[in-house]
Design a protein around this motif. Sequence first.
Motif, PDB file in Angstrom:
ATOM      1  N   ALA A  58      69.151   4.655  24.619  1.00  0.00           N
ATOM      2  CA  ALA A  58      68.298   5.153  25.698  1.00  0.00           C
ATOM      3  C   ALA A  58      67.780   6.546  25.373  1.00  0.00           C
ATOM      4  CB  ALA A  58      69.078   5.164  27.010  1.00  0.00           C
ATOM      5  N   ASP A  75      62.814   1.067  29.074  1.00  0.00           N
ATOM      6  CA  ASP A  75      63.897   0.551  29.909  1.00  0.00           C
ATOM      7  C   ASP A  75      64.808  -0.272  29.008  1.00  0.00           C
ATOM      8  OD1 ASP A  75      65.599  -0.700  31.663  1.00  0.00           O
ATOM      9  OD2 ASP A  75      64.039  -1.274  33.098  1.00  0.00           O
ATOM     10  N   GLY A  77      67.534  -1.623  29.439  1.00  0.00           N
ATOM     11  CA  GLY A  77      68.106  -2.818  30.055  1.00  0.00           C
ATOM     12  C   GLY A  77      67.259  -4.057  29.851  1.00  0.00           C
ATOM     13  N   LYS A  78      66.003  -3.879  29.468  1.00  0.00           N
ATOM     14  CA  LYS A  78      65.108  -5.008  29.246  1.00  0.00           C
ATOM     15  C   LYS A  78      64.944  -5.343  27.761  1.00  0.00           C
ATOM     16  CE  LYS A  78      62.445  -4.167  33.466  1.00  0.00           C
ATOM     17  NZ  LYS A  78      61.103  -3.880  34.033  1.00  0.00           N
TER      18      LYS A  78
END
Length: 235
Positions: A58, A75, A77-78
Motif C-alpha cells: 500500500a 486500493d 484490497g482490489k
Amino acid sequence: MIRDEGIAESGDSSEEALSGLAPGRLNRRSFLLGSAAGLGAAGLAGCVSDDMGRAEAARFYAAVPNEKYPIPAVDIGKLHPKYFRKIVRYESKEAPGTIIVDPANYYVYRIEGDGNATRYGANVSRTGFLWSGDVYVGRKAEWPTWTPPKEMMARQPEARKYARGMPGGLENPLGARVLYLYKNGAYTVYTIYSTSDPETIGQGITSGCTGLLSQDMLDLYSRTPIKTKVVMLPA
C-alpha cells in the motif's frame, strides 16, 4: 512477425483497444465494454519483494501527488498480491531492457539481466483480439490526448464529444503514460498504457493493448527508451 490470433474488428485503434476506469462515467470502460457488446517513478530499489505484505504494498502503490494530474493511491484490497511489482527469477535470452508481455498469466516483464526481471501485473487482450510477435517502442507520451475512432463514435454517440480529442488527465483512456508499439516503421495500433483501476489487473479486457497500474507504468516508462524491443508471447 506479429501473428494475428483473431482480431475481431477491422479499424480498431489503440484508443478503442483500451478499457479500465471505474464505471459510471464517460471513460474507457463505459466506451469499450459497450463496444465489446456490439484497455517520480520508483526504480529497482522500490520494487516489491516476494515477502512484501499488503501494508508495504500500500505504501509502494501510494498516491503520486507531484504529477501534472495527481495520481490516486491504488486500493490494494482490489489487487491480488501476485500482481504486486516484484523482482523475480526469469531466464531469458533477451537483452536487458527488453519488455516481454505474457498475456496467458497477466504479466509484463522487464529483463534486468543475470536471470532476473521486474514483473508487473497487467490487463491484456480479451478473446478475439489476441496477437503475438516482436515489436518495439516507436513513440512515448506523457498524459496524451485520446481521440475515439470513427467506428466507436458510430456505435457510441456519447463518444462524439471527444471527436477533436480528450485532453490528458485521469479520465483519459491512455492514462498517465503510454508506450506506442511499432513494427517495421509502422504503428501497430497497440500500446502499453496506464490505468488507475486495480480491478482490471489480471483480466482480459482490451482490444489488443496491455495495461499496467499507473504507479507501475511510471516505473516502466522511465526505464524504457525508444526502440526498446517488446515481445508479445502467445496466449
